[in-house]
Scaffold this motif. Structure first.
Motif, mmCIF file in Angstrom:
data_model
loop_
_atom_site.group_PDB
_atom_site.id
_atom_site.type_symbol
_atom_site.label_atom_id
_atom_site.label_comp_id
_atom_site.label_asym_id
_atom_site.label_seq_id
_atom_site.Cartn_x
_atom_site.Cartn_y
_atom_site.Cartn_z
ATOM 1 N N ASP A 102 -43.589 -9.892 18.492
ATOM 2 C CA ASP A 102 -42.562 -9.461 19.449
ATOM 3 C C ASP A 102 -41.560 -10.564 19.743
ATOM 4 N N SER A 103 -42.038 -11.796 19.830
ATOM 5 C CA SER A 103 -41.185 -12.920 20.197
ATOM 6 C C SER A 103 -41.956 -14.215 19.932
ATOM 7 N N ILE A 127 -42.039 -10.703 27.163
ATOM 8 C CA ILE A 127 -43.486 -10.764 26.950
ATOM 9 C C ILE A 127 -44.212 -10.891 28.278
ATOM 10 N N GLU A 180 -47.558 -11.619 20.194
ATOM 11 C CA GLU A 180 -47.566 -10.156 20.121
ATOM 12 C C GLU A 180 -48.261 -9.639 21.369
ATOM 13 N N LYS A 186 -47.388 -2.201 25.824
ATOM 14 C CA LYS A 186 -46.048 -1.841 25.342
ATOM 15 C C LYS A 186 -45.802 -0.338 25.461
#
Length: 197
Positions: A102-103, A127, A180, A186
């Motif tokens: 994700d980042s 996050i 993640e 999410k």
């Protein structure tokens, strides 16, 4: 699908930029068991085996992969966490990990505390809002439980086993790590955002 339980560590043999893409070649302990097209999580990023040779395998990295993950920071000789995709019937000891980073965050601290280590990682806002105390977060492919959650950081306690079988001994403060967020978090966040409109 992965579990975040690191299967082995590998070593970078080469990282070759190819325009906006790249080719990553790794020394992999289980290379002889791999097949072309198979998925392997490398520092938590799901990659497809593009070439296999004696003792290793190579992967093609897309421009988007390089933009979102820390894989572009890898240098020759760097150690990486490896996990093959979960097979039906395998034990499930970590948490649901897709290998879709994700980042990235940064290592804020990695310090010995008795037989264990504390591991502090910065969390970008996208996050942090998906994290809870005692929840799961995948950091460079390692399924970790958040021991303490701050506004923009998380602290993890690392057991001797996890420290010994992952790339953590080689991580330095300031290094970027792949993050993640929990898959369920999410989905819930998206559903809740839709209900508030």
């Amino acid at each position: 699908m992965f579990t975040g339980l690191v299967e082995a560590i590998g070593r970078v043999r080469s990282f070759e930029r190819r325009g906006e893409q790249a080719r990553l070649s790794l020394e992999i302990p289980f290379a002889a068991e791999l097949e072309m097209g198979e998925s392997v999580a490398v520092n938590g990023c799901c990659l497809t085996v593009a070439d296999i040779d004696q003792g290793g395998a190579s992967f093609d990295l897309l421009g988007q992969t390089l933009a979102i993950t820390s894989l572009g920071d890898l240098t020759d000789g760097a150690i990486v966490n490896l996990e093959r995709a979960l097979r039906a019937g395998d034990r499930f000891g970590g948490h649901f990990v897709q290998g879709h980073v994700d980042s990235t965050g940064s290592v804020l601290a990695l310090e010995e505390r008795g037989q264990d280590h504390i591991f502090d990682v910065s969390l970008p806002p996208e996050i942090a809002k998906l994290c809870i105390n005692k929840g799961s977060l995948c950091v460079d492919g390692i399924s970790l439980t958040i021991a303490e959650l701050g506004e923009d950081r998380a602290r993890f306690w690392i057991t001797p086993h996890t420290f010994a079988v992952t790339h953590l001994p080689g991580l330095k403060v300031g290094a970027r790590v792949n993050l993640e967020a929990d898959l369920l978090a999410k989905h819930v966040a998206k559903l809740m955002a839709g209900m508030s409109r």
